[in-house]
Enzyme design. Structure first.
Site, mmCIF file in Angstrom:
data_model
loop_
_atom_site.group_PDB
_atom_site.id
_atom_site.type_symbol
_atom_site.label_atom_id
_atom_site.label_comp_id
_atom_site.label_asym_id
_atom_site.label_seq_id
_atom_site.Cartn_x
_atom_site.Cartn_y
_atom_site.Cartn_z
ATOM 1 N N THR A 158 26.673 2.652 -39.781
ATOM 2 C CA THR A 158 26.066 4.119 -39.728
ATOM 3 C C THR A 158 24.326 3.490 -40.147
ATOM 4 O O THR A 158 24.448 2.486 -40.637
ATOM 5 C CB THR A 158 26.407 4.888 -40.854
ATOM 6 O OG1 THR A 158 26.287 4.338 -42.197
ATOM 7 C CG2 THR A 158 28.322 5.124 -40.628
ATOM 8 N N HIS A 159 23.770 4.064 -39.255
ATOM 9 C CA HIS A 159 22.303 3.764 -39.348
ATOM 10 C C HIS A 159 22.086 2.428 -38.804
ATOM 11 O O HIS A 159 21.065 1.622 -39.193
ATOM 12 C CB HIS A 159 21.612 4.131 -40.760
ATOM 13 C CG HIS A 159 22.054 5.154 -41.483
ATOM 14 N ND1 HIS A 159 21.292 6.475 -41.231
ATOM 15 C CD2 HIS A 159 23.197 5.691 -42.147
ATOM 16 C CE1 HIS A 159 21.879 7.274 -41.897
ATOM 17 N NE2 HIS A 159 23.060 6.835 -42.637
ATOM 18 N N SER A 280 18.528 -16.728 -16.113
ATOM 19 C CA SER A 280 17.072 -16.710 -16.027
ATOM 20 C C SER A 280 16.509 -17.488 -15.000
ATOM 21 O O SER A 280 16.996 -18.544 -14.972
ATOM 22 C CB SER A 280 16.420 -16.962 -17.299
ATOM 23 O OG SER A 280 15.100 -17.157 -17.353
ATOM 24 N N LYS A 286 19.632 -19.155 -20.937
ATOM 25 C CA LYS A 286 19.676 -17.722 -21.194
ATOM 26 C C LYS A 286 20.967 -17.337 -20.317
ATOM 27 O O LYS A 286 21.124 -17.818 -19.226
ATOM 28 C CB LYS A 286 18.602 -16.883 -20.670
ATOM 29 C CG LYS A 286 17.479 -17.125 -21.863
ATOM 30 C CD LYS A 286 16.338 -15.865 -21.891
ATOM 31 C CE LYS A 286 17.041 -14.667 -22.159
ATOM 32 N NZ LYS A 286 16.278 -13.598 -21.867
ATOM 33 N N GLU A 293 22.792 -3.457 -18.984
ATOM 34 C CA GLU A 293 21.508 -3.174 -18.919
ATOM 35 C C GLU A 293 21.190 -2.205 -17.696
ATOM 36 O O GLU A 293 20.450 -1.114 -17.795
ATOM 37 C CB GLU A 293 20.613 -4.508 -18.753
ATOM 38 C CG GLU A 293 20.270 -5.083 -20.306
ATOM 39 C CD GLU A 293 19.696 -6.505 -19.986
ATOM 40 O OE1 GLU A 293 18.343 -6.567 -20.466
ATOM 41 O OE2 GLU A 293 19.661 -7.191 -19.167
ATOM 42 N N LYS A 328 20.200 17.878 -2.344
ATOM 43 C CA LYS A 328 21.170 16.885 -1.931
ATOM 44 C C LYS A 328 20.862 15.361 -2.492
ATOM 45 O O LYS A 328 22.046 15.061 -2.750
ATOM 46 C CB LYS A 328 21.319 16.876 -0.265
ATOM 47 C CG LYS A 328 21.593 18.035 0.122
ATOM 48 C CD LYS A 328 21.794 18.356 1.709
ATOM 49 C CE LYS A 328 21.800 19.432 2.282
ATOM 50 N NZ LYS A 328 20.969 20.448 1.588
HETATM 51 N N1 ARG Z 1 19.065 21.583 6.008
HETATM 52 C C1 ARG Z 1 19.414 23.052 5.338
HETATM 53 C C2 ARG Z 1 19.714 22.793 3.727
HETATM 54 O O1 ARG Z 1 19.894 21.558 3.731
HETATM 55 C C3 ARG Z 1 20.379 23.754 5.862
HETATM 56 C C4 ARG Z 1 20.116 25.139 5.825
HETATM 57 C C5 ARG Z 1 19.202 25.694 6.337
HETATM 58 N N2 ARG Z 1 18.913 27.146 6.396
HETATM 59 C C6 ARG Z 1 17.889 27.616 6.875
HETATM 60 N N3 ARG Z 1 17.874 28.947 6.573
HETATM 61 N N4 ARG Z 1 16.819 27.082 7.021
HETATM 62 O O2 ARG Z 1 19.679 23.574 2.992
#
Ligand code: ARG
Length: 462
Positions: A158-159, A280, A286, A293, A328
């Site tokens: 602990t610690h 290394s 090393k 890491e 995305k």
């Molecule tokens: N490439 C767009 C996205 O990933 C698709 C949807 C586009 N829709 C629009 N109303 N421009 O969000």
């Protein structure tokens, strides 16, 4: 290939500025959604036929064309450029090239807004299941290591100060438990990912007599979004996923930190095997713990993606906004990073670590981490705990003055401190006994750890 801008209706007279086309495009990263886009479009085309919006023959033509695009993509032959803006347009344009004008019917009763929402959920649903499998492999590796090290003792901290010795298996099983929660958490996220937005249209539904439950069922969704505005703009499931992924990474990172410490000369608890360590370029002596890491380092970007997605959402009015295109890259990166880190850690546990048992057994004998047990010993002889605690403080001080460990005190020295000490004190403070005695539920006592191992196996087989 179509020119930038010609995608749009006749309302547009000229095409996009090339720099703006580049800026606007998501094709370079959302091409990853292609298999899911095809899957969604096939279900959509079939639904259009089933509801009489297009003919069966037309649907068949569309499906065949879509299947051909998927095959082209899988063979590396389909590589649309930024002039296509995004994967949805790229597929629709290619489809029309392949099947002719009937390709233009695919987008009836649909918008890219419900389309991209569908794609991303299909993508994530699959990736969640892969990550859960990686978690299971990681848990299995932890479990095997635990089974082989039930009686290997290691200082518990602990610690980051030595506190009480524990079974190494108990330590490893703590990480198993975290992974188990991660596995369960992802199962929960999967439920809220598996809802169909298809048919929500651009935002308000559609004038066509579509059958949303049909596409949902075809695509294996559990249900449909009840509200079209919510359906096209919800990214809660992605945030929940990123939260779950961040926790997985935080857990891996904590473990990584320990492995890095254990591999240091200061701790010297593990040796890294050659298959999982690097050298290394300048210091020949090393051996570096690059894997843990990197895992520790990569945790930053997964947590960063979670923050990114939260900030992306916080100011969005209903319903779809182009900001959502930014959902995305961070998500894809988190999916890949989390999977890769789980895999790397599993390999490290399976073949990359050698616990230095001699060193570990010295580590649990060379300090005062059995002091609590002296106090507990006195308690069993009728001394109240707080009094026993103070007495043991005195014992430790005496030992420090005499440069001795508790085990080196003579019975006479013990009895000078309290007459209740008898010969059996020596047994009570051996590291093995110290561990074994912590037999309370969930503790490190060997009996408890054996039960934990059996429970873990049961939970993994469910
Ligand atoms: N490439 C767009 C996205 O990933 C698709 C949807 C586009 N829709 C629009 N109303 N421009 O969000």
């Amino acid at each position: 290939m179509k020119q930038s801008g010609s995608t749009w209706s006749d309302r547009f007279e000229s095409s996009l500025n090339p720099a703006i086309a580049q800026f606007n495009a998501s094709i370079l990263f959302d091409i990853e959604l292609l298999p899911y886009d095809i899957q969604g479009s096939i279900a959509h085309a079939q639904m259009l036929a089933k509801t009489g919006i297009i003919s069966e023959t037309e649907a068949e033509t569309l499906v065949q064309g879509l299947q051909q695009i998927l095959a082209e993509y899988q063979q590396g032959e389909f590589q649309p450029g930024v002039e296509e803006e995004d994967v949805h347009f790229a597929v629709e344009h290619r489809l029309t090239e392949i099947v002719g004008d009937v390709g233009k019917k695919l987008h009836t009763a649909r918008s890219r807004n419900d389309q991209v929402g569908t794609d991303i959920r299909l993508y994530l649903r699959e990736k969640i299941s892969h990550i859960r499998n990686h978690l299971r492999d990681y848990q299995q590796a932890l479990l095997e290591l635990a089974e082989n090290n039930l009686e290997t003792l290691i200082p518990g901290y602990t610690h980051l100060q030595r506190a009480q010795p524990i079974s190494l298996a108990h330590h490893l099983l703590a990480y198993w438990e975290m992974a188990q929660r991660d596995w369960e958490r992802l199962g929960d996220v999967a439920k809220r990912t598996n809802i169909s937005p298809l048919g929500c249209g651009a935002l308000a539904g559609t004038t066509f007599p579509i059958d949303r439950n049909y596409t949902a069922q075809e695509l294996g969704f559990e249900r449909i979004y009840r509200n079209s505005l919510d359906g096209v703009s919800d990214r809660d499931f992605a945030i929940e996923f990123l939260n779950a992924a961040s926790l997985i990474m935080v857990h891996l990172s904590r473990f990584s930190e320990e492995i890095i410490l254990w591999a240091s000369q200061e701790f010297n608890f593990v040796t890294l095997k050659d298959s999982c360590a690097t050298g290394s370029s300048i210091m020949p002596q090393k051996k570096n713990p690059d894997i843990p890491e990197l895992i520790r380092g990569k945790t930053g970007r997964v947590c960063g993606s979670l923050q990114g997605m939260l900030m992306l959402m916080k100011g969005l009015p209903l319903a779809y906004n182009k900001d959502l295109q930014e959902d995305k890259e961070g998500l894809f990166d988190a999916v890949k990073t989390t999977g890769a880190c789980l895999e790397a850690m599993t390999i490290l546990l399976t073949e990359g670590l050698e616990f230095r048992k001699q060193r570990l057994s010295e580590a649990v004998t060379e300090d005062f981490s059995n002091a609590t047990d002296v106090a507990d010993y006195l308690v069993t002889k009728g001394v109240p705990f707080r009094e026993a605690y103070n007495l043991v403080g005195k014992v430790v001080r005496t030992c420090l003055e005499k440069s001795k460990l508790l085990k080196d005190l003579t019975l006479e020295e013990w009895q000078q401190i309290h007459p209740a000490f008898e010969q059996d004190i020596y047994h009570a403070i051996t590291p093995k006994q110290v561990v074994s005695a912590r037999n309370s539920e969930g503790g490190t006592g060997f009996e408890q750890v054996k039960i934990a191992i059996e429970n873990a196996k049961l939970l993994m087989n469910q």
